[in-house]
Design a protein around this motif. Structure first.
Motif, short mmCIF file in Angstrom:
data_model
loop_
_atom_site.label_atom_id
_atom_site.label_comp_id
_atom_site.label_asym_id
_atom_site.label_seq_id
_atom_site.Cartn_x
_atom_site.Cartn_y
_atom_site.Cartn_z
N ASP A 44 0.55 -1.31 0.05
CA ASP A 44 0.10 0.08 0.09
C ASP A 44 0.64 1.19 -0.04
O ASP A 44 0.51 2.09 -0.61
CB ASP A 44 -1.00 -0.08 1.22
N ASP A 45 1.83 1.26 0.95
CA ASP A 45 2.81 2.38 0.77
C ASP A 45 3.73 2.53 -0.62
O ASP A 45 3.83 3.73 -1.06
CB ASP A 45 3.70 2.29 1.86
N TRP A 46 4.06 1.31 -1.18
CA TRP A 46 4.55 1.55 -2.35
C TRP A 46 3.90 2.10 -3.56
O TRP A 46 4.18 2.77 -4.46
CB TRP A 46 5.39 0.02 -2.57
N LEU A 47 2.59 1.76 -3.31
CA LEU A 47 1.88 2.11 -4.72
C LEU A 47 1.24 3.50 -4.63
O LEU A 47 0.57 4.09 -5.46
CB LEU A 47 0.57 1.25 -4.74
N THR A 48 1.69 4.08 -3.49
CA THR A 48 1.45 5.64 -3.39
C THR A 48 2.09 6.41 -4.36
O THR A 48 1.70 7.56 -4.75
CB THR A 48 1.55 6.04 -1.85
N ARG A 49 3.20 5.90 -4.98
CA ARG A 49 4.26 6.50 -5.60
C ARG A 49 4.70 7.90 -5.31
O ARG A 49 5.44 8.58 -5.83
CB ARG A 49 3.56 6.91 -7.21
N ASP A 50 4.57 8.08 -3.88
CA ASP A 50 5.30 8.99 -3.24
C ASP A 50 6.81 8.84 -2.86
O ASP A 50 7.12 7.49 -2.48
CB ASP A 50 4.74 9.53 -1.96
N ARG A 51 7.60 9.47 -3.59
CA ARG A 51 9.24 8.97 -3.41
C ARG A 51 9.52 9.00 -1.94
O ARG A 51 10.30 7.91 -1.64
CB ARG A 51 9.86 10.09 -3.90
N LYS A 52 9.14 9.80 -1.05
CA LYS A 52 9.58 9.54 0.31
C LYS A 52 9.12 8.28 0.84
O LYS A 52 9.86 7.63 1.76
CB LYS A 52 9.17 10.92 1.06
N THR A 53 7.81 8.04 0.69
CA THR A 53 7.12 6.94 1.14
C THR A 53 7.87 5.79 0.64
O THR A 53 7.87 4.76 1.26
CB THR A 53 5.71 6.91 0.86
N GLN A 54 8.19 5.58 -0.69
CA GLN A 54 8.65 4.51 -1.16
C GLN A 54 10.07 4.27 -0.82
O GLN A 54 10.67 3.07 -0.61
CB GLN A 54 8.64 4.63 -3.01
N GLU A 55 10.96 5.38 -0.54
CA GLU A 55 12.04 5.08 0.03
C GLU A 55 11.87 4.58 1.62
O GLU A 55 12.86 3.78 1.84
CB GLU A 55 12.88 6.32 0.24
N SER A 56 11.08 4.72 2.29
CA SER A 56 10.81 4.19 3.37
C SER A 56 10.44 2.72 3.41
O SER A 56 11.19 1.86 4.10
CB SER A 56 9.74 4.88 4.25
N VAL A 57 9.72 2.61 2.41
CA VAL A 57 9.33 1.01 2.03
C VAL A 57 10.67 0.36 1.60
O VAL A 57 11.13 -0.92 2.36
CB VAL A 57 8.42 0.87 1.05
N ARG A 58 11.64 0.79 0.98
CA ARG A 58 12.79 0.25 0.47
C ARG A 58 13.62 -0.21 1.68
O ARG A 58 14.35 -1.24 1.77
CB ARG A 58 13.54 1.13 -0.29
N ARG A 59 13.72 0.82 2.70
CA ARG A 59 14.45 0.64 3.81
C ARG A 59 13.85 -0.54 4.89
O ARG A 59 14.64 -1.24 5.36
CB ARG A 59 14.72 1.98 4.63
N LYS A 60 12.82 -0.57 4.70
CA LYS A 60 11.92 -1.65 5.58
C LYS A 60 12.46 -2.71 5.16
O LYS A 60 12.67 -3.63 5.87
CB LYS A 60 10.31 -1.57 5.70
N PHE A 61 12.27 -2.95 3.51
CA PHE A 61 12.52 -4.12 3.06
C PHE A 61 14.17 -4.60 3.22
O PHE A 61 14.21 -5.87 3.63
CB PHE A 61 12.27 -4.06 1.25
N GLU A 62 14.93 -3.65 3.06
CA GLU A 62 16.33 -3.92 3.52
C GLU A 62 16.42 -4.41 4.89
O GLU A 62 17.43 -5.39 5.14
CB GLU A 62 17.12 -2.98 3.19
N ARG A 63 15.89 -3.66 5.85
CA ARG A 63 15.85 -4.23 7.48
C ARG A 63 15.46 -5.86 7.23
O ARG A 63 15.86 -6.47 8.25
CB ARG A 63 15.25 -3.28 7.90
N ASP A 64 14.08 -5.83 6.79
CA ASP A 64 13.73 -7.14 6.89
C ASP A 64 14.58 -8.32 6.49
O ASP A 64 14.86 -9.39 6.92
CB ASP A 64 12.36 -7.32 6.27
N LYS A 65 15.24 -8.20 5.28
CA LYS A 65 16.19 -9.00 4.64
C LYS A 65 17.52 -9.36 5.65
O LYS A 65 17.75 -10.39 5.89
CB LYS A 65 16.86 -8.60 3.58
#
Length: 364
Positions: A44-65
């Motif tokens: 849901d956050d990724w599909l907002t297409r908001d750059r700041k929000t997407q960057e936050s999602v990327r960081r969350k994914f990297e942290r999960d990995k």
């Protein structure tokens, strides 16, 4: 225009499970964008297409990995080629190998092997003393009743029973299933027939024709294979194998014409190492199947079939079987579901699909 309602937030553990389930369901590398677009709590956050929000999602994914890697679950990065209308190149993609996700298989340490085993998963050797200690400890924890370690102890016993059934007594426990009175009577009559060389009249259910028939049988031997009792004997001028659970009744002939002799060259040992689909004197048919992991590991560990192709990256294998009786083989394949595919002959693949439709209809 009112803003889109926010999806519910999930816990970190649930997000991890969603991510792992998503990757385990795929046999090819998946791009990071596809993961973030489809896995809940990223999506849901990724599909907002908001750059700041997407960057936050990327960081969350990297942290999960990173945190999953610390737990021993490696989400392996791969380069994946893409070809789009205005661009071509490589993107970052990810693959979760089943061999990196599942626990290693336990083996009893018995010195060096004469040849490598064709398995894709690592093995963990244990001594007989360690195995006995592990089993006693897990059983002791379970005997304490409701404790926080109870589920873990039960899981440990399942692991031991699956990997080392002959060492943990699981095969003996499987023989303790109760039998009904009809089976007891049939077994007693067949045993009497073998001991006293008396022919047997029985009512037998033929699973291939789906009918009950009257049979005359000269019983030669009783044997226990895969938890089921079978009788080998002569019927209709040929040696045949009968499964006792399909006999509805049995009676011994009493009289002068009821006797017979067992051929000198007959040996029940010729049948004991056979699988149910080999318990026939019909000419064998070569059948090839592709079986996915982890079922492939179990089948090969049991010595069933012949490995035709080396294990693929996901742990599956192509195996060949010599099938003399089609019906038992199809019923053995059914519980594997979509994890098994019949490659040849085509006629048997069609029969398996027919059986699958029939089973689905029973529960629909």
């Amino acid at each position: 225009m009112s803003p889109r309602p926010r999806a519910r937030r999930v816990s970190k553990a649930e997000r991890w499970l969603n991510l792992l389930a998503f990757l385990l369901d795929r046999r090819y590398p998946v791009s990071r964008e596809q993961i973030l677009s489809e896995v809940e709590d990223y999506r849901d956050d990724w599909l907002t297409r908001d750059r700041k929000t997407q960057e936050s999602v990327r960081r969350k994914f990297e942290r999960d990995k990173r945190e999953l890697r610390e737990l021993g679950i490696v989400i392996e990065p791969r380069a994946q080629k893409i070809q789009a209308e205005h661009t071509a190149g490589e993107v970052e993609a990810y693959l979760l190998q089943p061999r990196d996700f599942y626990l290693p298989y336990l083996e009893v340490a018995a010195g060096p092997r004469s040849q490598p085993r064709p398995y894709s998963l690592p093995s963990l050797p244990v001594t007989l003393e360690e195995l006995a200690m592990l089993r006693r400890a897990a059983e002791r924890v379970l005997s304490l009743g409701e404790t926080p370690l109870g589920p873990s102890a039960a899981s440990a016993l399942r692991k031991l029973s699956f990997d080392l059934p002959a060492m943990t007594g699981a095969e003996r426990e499987s023989l303790a299933a109760p039998v009904d009175e009809t089976f007891r009577k049939v077994f007693a009559v067949l045993r009497y027939g073998i001991e006293h060389r008396r022919r047997i009249a029985c009512r037998y259910y033929s699973i291939g024709r789906d009918t009950e028939e009257d049979r005359d049988l000269e019983p030669y031997a009783l044997m226990l294979i895969w938890g089921h009792w079978y009788c080998v004997g002569r019927s209709r001028d040929a040696i045949r194998v009968f499964r006792l659970s399909r006999m509805r009744r049995a009676e011994a002939y009493i009289g002068g014409d009821g006797g017979y002799e067992i051929p000198r060259d007959f040996s029940v040992r010729d049948y004991l190492d056979r699988a149910p689909w080999e318990l026939s004197e019909s000419p064998p048919v070569s059948v090839r199947i592709r079986l996915a992991f982890p079922h492939s590991r179990w089948v090969m560990a049991e010595g069933l079939g012949r490995v035709i192709e080396a294990l693929d990256g996901a742990g599956g294998a192509v195996l060949e079987f010599q099938v003399r009786s089609v019906d038992p083989f199809l019923r053995w394949l059914l519980p594997f579901g979509t994890q098994v595919e019949v490659l040849s002959p085509v006629s048997l693949a069609a029969l398996l699909e027919t059986e699958r439709h029939r089973v689905r209809a029973l529960y629909s």
